[in-house]
Each structure stands twice: as structure tokens, then as C-alpha cells.
Design a protein around this motif. Structure first.
Motif, PDB file in Angstrom:
ATOM      1  N   ARG A   1       0.872  -1.179   0.000  1.00 16.64           N
ATOM      2  CA  ARG A   1       0.000   0.000   0.000  1.00 16.64           C
ATOM      3  C   ARG A   1       0.905   1.223   0.000  1.00 16.64           C
ATOM      4  NH1 ARG A   1      -2.191   0.304   5.085  1.00 16.64           N
ATOM      5  NH2 ARG A   1      -0.335  -0.826   5.666  1.00 16.64           N
ATOM      6  N   VAL A   2       0.535   2.257  -0.771  1.00 14.42           N
ATOM      7  CA  VAL A   2       1.347   3.466  -0.823  1.00 14.42           C
ATOM      8  C   VAL A   2       0.496   4.695  -0.537  1.00 14.42           C
ATOM      9  CG1 VAL A   2       3.057   2.492  -2.419  1.00 14.42           C
ATOM     10  CG2 VAL A   2       1.102   3.734  -3.335  1.00 14.42           C
ATOM     11  N   GLY A   3       1.143   5.721   0.019  1.00 12.25           N
ATOM     12  CA  GLY A   3       0.522   7.013   0.260  1.00 12.25           C
ATOM     13  C   GLY A   3       1.099   8.004  -0.734  1.00 12.25           C
ATOM     14  N   ILE A   4       0.227   8.788  -1.367  1.00  8.00           N
ATOM     15  CA  ILE A   4       0.628   9.688  -2.437  1.00  8.00           C
ATOM     16  C   ILE A   4       0.295  11.125  -2.073  1.00  8.00           C
ATOM     17  CG2 ILE A   4       0.319  10.275  -4.881  1.00  8.00           C
ATOM     18  CD1 ILE A   4       1.438   7.426  -4.365  1.00  8.00           C
ATOM     19  N   SER A   5       1.247  12.021  -2.293  1.00  3.67           N
ATOM     20  CA  SER A   5       0.953  13.458  -2.235  1.00  3.67           C
ATOM     21  C   SER A   5       1.359  14.050  -3.581  1.00  3.67           C
ATOM     22  CB  SER A   5       1.653  14.138  -1.064  1.00  3.67           C
ATOM     23  OG  SER A   5       3.027  13.906  -1.083  1.00  3.67           O
ATOM     24  N   LEU A   6       0.656  15.102  -3.973  1.00  3.60           N
ATOM     25  CA  LEU A   6       0.784  15.678  -5.296  1.00  3.60           C
ATOM     26  C   LEU A   6       1.013  17.172  -5.193  1.00  3.60           C
ATOM     27  CD1 LEU A   6       0.419  15.107  -8.397  1.00  3.60           C
ATOM     28  CD2 LEU A   6      -1.989  15.697  -8.063  1.00  3.60           C
ATOM     29  N   GLY A   7       1.958  17.698  -5.973  1.00  2.20           N
ATOM     30  CA  GLY A   7       2.215  19.130  -6.036  1.00  2.20           C
ATOM     31  C   GLY A   7       1.993  19.638  -7.446  1.00  2.20           C
ATOM     32  N   TYR A   8       1.476  20.861  -7.560  1.00  2.00           N
ATOM     33  CA  TYR A   8       1.219  21.456  -8.865  1.00  2.00           C
ATOM     34  C   TYR A   8       1.044  22.961  -8.724  1.00  2.00           C
ATOM     35  CZ  TYR A   8      -3.512  21.092  -7.018  1.00  2.00           C
ATOM     36  OH  TYR A   8      -4.614  21.180  -6.207  1.00  2.00           O
ATOM     37  N   LYS A   9       1.174  23.661  -9.853  1.00  2.00           N
ATOM     38  CA  LYS A   9       0.990  25.107  -9.876  1.00  2.00           C
ATOM     39  C   LYS A   9      -0.298  25.412 -10.610  1.00  2.00           C
ATOM     40  CE  LYS A   9       3.550  29.364 -10.626  1.00  2.00           C
ATOM     41  NZ  LYS A   9       4.816  29.929 -11.118  1.00  2.00           N
ATOM     42  N   GLU A  10      -1.169  26.150  -9.954  1.00  2.00           N
ATOM     43  CA  GLU A  10      -2.449  26.532 -10.527  1.00  2.00           C
ATOM     44  C   GLU A  10      -2.502  28.050 -10.544  1.00  2.00           C
ATOM     45  OE1 GLU A  10      -6.496  24.186 -10.158  1.00  2.00           O
ATOM     46  OE2 GLU A  10      -6.013  25.273  -8.337  1.00  2.00           O
ATOM     47  N   SER A  11      -2.636  28.636 -11.726  1.00  2.00           N
ATOM     48  CA  SER A  11      -2.479  30.082 -11.913  1.00  2.00           C
ATOM     49  C   SER A  11      -1.073  30.439 -11.453  1.00  2.00           C
ATOM     50  CB  SER A  11      -3.550  30.863 -11.168  1.00  2.00           C
ATOM     51  OG  SER A  11      -4.832  30.540 -11.665  1.00  2.00           O
ATOM     52  N   GLU A  12      -0.938  31.248 -10.431  1.00  2.00           N
ATOM     53  CA  GLU A  12       0.385  31.619  -9.921  1.00  2.00           C
ATOM     54  C   GLU A  12       0.680  31.023  -8.552  1.00  2.00           C
ATOM     55  OE1 GLU A  12       2.731  33.297 -11.726  1.00  2.00           O
ATOM     56  OE2 GLU A  12       1.250  32.996 -13.311  1.00  2.00           O
ATOM     57  N   THR A  13      -0.167  30.113  -8.093  1.00  2.00           N
ATOM     58  CA  THR A  13      -0.031  29.561  -6.742  1.00  2.00           C
ATOM     59  C   THR A  13       0.351  28.088  -6.774  1.00  2.00           C
ATOM     60  OG1 THR A  13      -1.728  31.090  -5.965  1.00  2.00           O
ATOM     61  CG2 THR A  13      -1.218  29.229  -4.544  1.00  2.00           C
ATOM     62  N   TRP A  14       1.407  27.740  -6.025  1.00  2.00           N
ATOM     63  CA  TRP A  14       1.787  26.338  -5.848  1.00  2.00           C
ATOM     64  C   TRP A  14       0.898  25.728  -4.777  1.00  2.00           C
ATOM     65  CZ3 TRP A  14       4.821  23.478  -8.808  1.00  2.00           C
ATOM     66  CH2 TRP A  14       5.733  24.129  -9.652  1.00  2.00           C
ATOM     67  N   SER A  15       0.489  24.484  -4.986  1.00  2.00           N
ATOM     68  CA  SER A  15      -0.318  23.751  -4.014  1.00  2.00           C
ATOM     69  C   SER A  15       0.218  22.338  -3.882  1.00  2.00           C
ATOM     70  CB  SER A  15      -1.779  23.669  -4.467  1.00  2.00           C
ATOM     71  OG  SER A  15      -2.357  24.938  -4.546  1.00  2.00           O
ATOM     72  N   THR A  16       0.070  21.789  -2.685  1.00  2.00           N
ATOM     73  CA  THR A  16       0.335  20.370  -2.467  1.00  2.00           C
ATOM     74  C   THR A  16      -0.885  19.784  -1.778  1.00  2.00           C
ATOM     75  OG1 THR A  16       1.520  20.897  -0.411  1.00  2.00           O
ATOM     76  CG2 THR A  16       2.863  20.494  -2.363  1.00  2.00           C
ATOM     77  N   GLU A  17      -1.181  18.529  -2.118  1.00  2.00           N
ATOM     78  CA  GLU A  17      -2.317  17.826  -1.528  1.00  2.00           C
ATOM     79  C   GLU A  17      -1.910  16.402  -1.190  1.00  2.00           C
ATOM     80  OE1 GLU A  17      -6.130  17.990  -3.526  1.00  2.00           O
ATOM     81  OE2 GLU A  17      -5.395  19.628  -4.788  1.00  2.00           O
ATOM     82  N   GLY A  18      -2.515  15.857  -0.165  1.00  2.00           N
ATOM     83  CA  GLY A  18      -2.276  14.469   0.210  1.00  2.00           C
ATOM     84  C   GLY A  18      -3.220  14.081   1.330  1.00  2.00           C
ATOM     85  N   TRP A  19      -3.355  12.954   1.649  1.00  2.00           N
ATOM     86  CA  TRP A  19      -2.760  11.751   1.124  1.00  2.00           C
ATOM     87  C   TRP A  19      -3.829  10.935   0.412  1.00  2.00           C
ATOM     88  CZ3 TRP A  19       2.344  11.235   1.255  1.00  2.00           C
ATOM     89  CH2 TRP A  19       3.060  11.966   2.204  1.00  2.00           C
ATOM     90  N   TRP A  20      -3.473  10.414  -0.739  1.00  2.00           N
ATOM     91  CA  TRP A  20      -4.292   9.394  -1.380  1.00  2.00           C
ATOM     92  C   TRP A  20      -3.678   8.064  -0.977  1.00  2.00           C
ATOM     93  CZ3 TRP A  20      -3.248  13.942  -3.926  1.00  2.00           C
ATOM     94  CH2 TRP A  20      -4.331  14.620  -4.492  1.00  2.00           C
ATOM     95  N   ASN A  21      -4.496   7.144  -0.535  1.00  2.00           N
ATOM     96  CA  ASN A  21      -4.032   5.794  -0.212  1.00  2.00           C
ATOM     97  C   ASN A  21      -4.355   4.904  -1.397  1.00  2.00           C
ATOM     98  OD1 ASN A  21      -3.138   6.388   2.406  1.00  2.00           O
ATOM     99  ND2 ASN A  21      -5.255   6.415   3.093  1.00  2.00           N
ATOM    100  N   VAL A  22      -3.322   4.308  -1.974  1.00  2.00           N
ATOM    101  CA  VAL A  22      -3.517   3.459  -3.141  1.00  2.00           C
ATOM    102  C   VAL A  22      -3.096   2.048  -2.760  1.00  2.00           C
ATOM    103  CG1 VAL A  22      -2.978   3.133  -5.585  1.00  2.00           C
ATOM    104  CG2 VAL A  22      -3.037   5.450  -4.622  1.00  2.00           C
ATOM    105  N   GLY A  23      -4.050   1.139  -2.826  1.00  2.00           N
ATOM    106  CA  GLY A  23      -3.787  -0.246  -2.469  1.00  2.00           C
ATOM    107  C   GLY A  23      -2.840  -0.915  -3.448  1.00  2.00           C
ATOM    108  N   ALA A  24      -2.312  -2.056  -3.029  1.00  2.00           N
ATOM    109  CA  ALA A  24      -1.429  -2.834  -3.888  1.00  2.00           C
ATOM    110  C   ALA A  24      -2.147  -3.180  -5.186  1.00  2.00           C
ATOM    111  CB  ALA A  24      -1.007  -4.111  -3.166  1.00  2.00           C
ATOM    112  N   ASN A  25      -1.433  -3.044  -6.292  1.00  2.00           N
ATOM    113  CA  ASN A  25      -1.948  -3.408  -7.611  1.00  2.00           C
ATOM    114  C   ASN A  25      -3.292  -2.771  -7.936  1.00  2.00           C
ATOM    115  OD1 ASN A  25       0.246  -5.242  -8.421  1.00  2.00           O
ATOM    116  ND2 ASN A  25      -0.429  -6.365  -6.612  1.00  2.00           N
ATOM    117  N   SER A  26      -3.396  -1.476  -7.668  1.00  2.00           N
ATOM    118  CA  SER A  26      -4.629  -0.747  -7.992  1.00  2.00           C
ATOM    119  C   SER A  26      -4.286   0.670  -8.452  1.00  2.00           C
ATOM    120  CB  SER A  26      -5.564  -0.714  -6.786  1.00  2.00           C
ATOM    121  OG  SER A  26      -4.990   0.028  -5.735  1.00  2.00           O
ATOM    122  N   CYS A  27      -5.298   1.369  -8.957  1.00  2.00           N
ATOM    123  CA  CYS A  27      -5.115   2.723  -9.487  1.00  2.00           C
ATOM    124  C   CYS A  27      -6.055   3.695  -8.787  1.00  2.00           C
ATOM    125  CB  CYS A  27      -5.413   2.761 -10.982  1.00  2.00           C
ATOM    126  SG  CYS A  27      -4.320   1.737 -11.988  1.00  2.00           S
TER     127      CYS A  27
END
Length: 166
Positions: A38-64
Motif C-alpha cells: 500500500r502506498v501514500g501519495i501526495s501531489l504538487g502542482y501550480k495553478e495560476s500563480e499559486t503552488w499547491s500540495t495535496e495528500g494523502w491518497w491511499n492506493v492499495g497494492a496493484n490498484s489505481c
């Protein structure tokens, strides 16, 4: 998004970002976990002029999991992932703010002073595609590569990425 906190130390797992089968007409940013953990995912991106980070998505083994729905608005996205079962993390040199619990953080500066953790994310260059899938794989898998899920360059896009650290 679901939250799962866990310490990590342990076995190494390689990171592969690979071409997925062409998707239907959806336009999303997806992550597929092709490991046995199982993995925990956080994501970073720039929207307009602001950087954002979000988390956590829990993704089970062998899944999307779909992390962002709709057409992608940026060329570059950043991912930081932790292995809940074996320990270790997928990281990079783009430092952004995270925290142990579910979060949405605006801004990537002064993480520690603002009470957040500072984590290294790896960069995903989508080449301005409208849809993208990232795949995390075991270390015995093929070398890391990145590719769009659809579009004329789907078969030819590629980028080497780093390995999971312990």
C-alpha cells in the motif's frame, strides 16, 4: 482522499512511470500502484500563480487512483510517495510542503516555519497532454519511464526517473 500515517524504513522498491493503455475520452491525472504494498501519495502542482500540495491518497497494492479529474491544466506535476508496508519513499529534488495528516497546502515556501514538513517530490513532465498516468512498480520492473495515456506521442514519450529510497 483518505489518510493513513505510518513510519517507513525498509526494503527498496524501484519507481517506474510507464505508458498505460490508451484511456477512453477522460482527461485525468492517475496513479497506478503496481507494487505489492500500500502506498501514500501526495501531489504538487501550480495553478495560476499559486503552488499547491495535496495528500494523502491511499492506493492499495496493484490498484489505481484518480488524483485529479478533468483535463490537466499544467505541464509539470510533482509526486511524493511513501510505502506503508515495506518502508521507504519515492522522492526527488523539488521541495514542497506536506504533513502527516490529510492536507491541502497553498505555497511551497517556508514549510517548517509554517508548521509543515518539507518533502522532496519528483517531477512529472506531461508534455502538456490532457491526461496522464503514473505507474509505481517493483525494482525488478523495467527502467523508469513516463508517458501520456493518450495522444499522438503516447508511444514515443519517455523520461528516466529516480528510485525509491529507504
Amino acid at each position: 482522499m483518505a489518510l493513513h500515517s505510518s513510519g517507513f524504513a525498509g526494503l527498496g522498491v524501484g519507481l517506474a512511470l510507464a505508458l498505460a493503455a490508451p484511456a477512453p475520452a477522460f482527461a485525468d491525472f492517475r496513479l497506478c500502484n503496481k507494487t505489492d504494498s500500500r502506498v501514500g501519495i501526495s501531489l504538487g502542482y501550480k495553478e495560476s500563480e499559486t503552488w499547491s500540495t495535496e495528500g494523502w491518497w491511499n492506493v492499495g497494492a496493484n490498484s489505481c487512483e484518480t488524483l485529479l479529474r478533468g483535463p490537466l491544466s499544467s505541464r509539470f506535476y510533482y509526486v511524493y510517495a511513501i510505502d506503508y508496508d515495506r518502508g521507504g519513499e519515492w522522492n526527488g529534488k523539488a521541495y514542497m510542503c506536506t504533513r502527516d495528516k490529510e492536507f491541502t497546502i497553498k505555497g511551497i515556501e517556508d514549510c517548517l516555519a509554517r508548521g509543515f514538513e518539507r518533502s522532496g517530490f519528483f517531477e512529472i513532465d506531461t508534455g502538456e497532454q490532457k491526461s496522464w498516468t503514473v505507474q509505481l512498480t517493483e525494482p525488478t520492473a523495467k527502467p523508469a519511464s513516463v508517458a501520456p495515456t493518450t495522444g499522438p506521442d503516447a508511444k514515443n514519450a519517455g523520461l528516466e526517473a529516480g528510485a525509491k529510497t529507504q
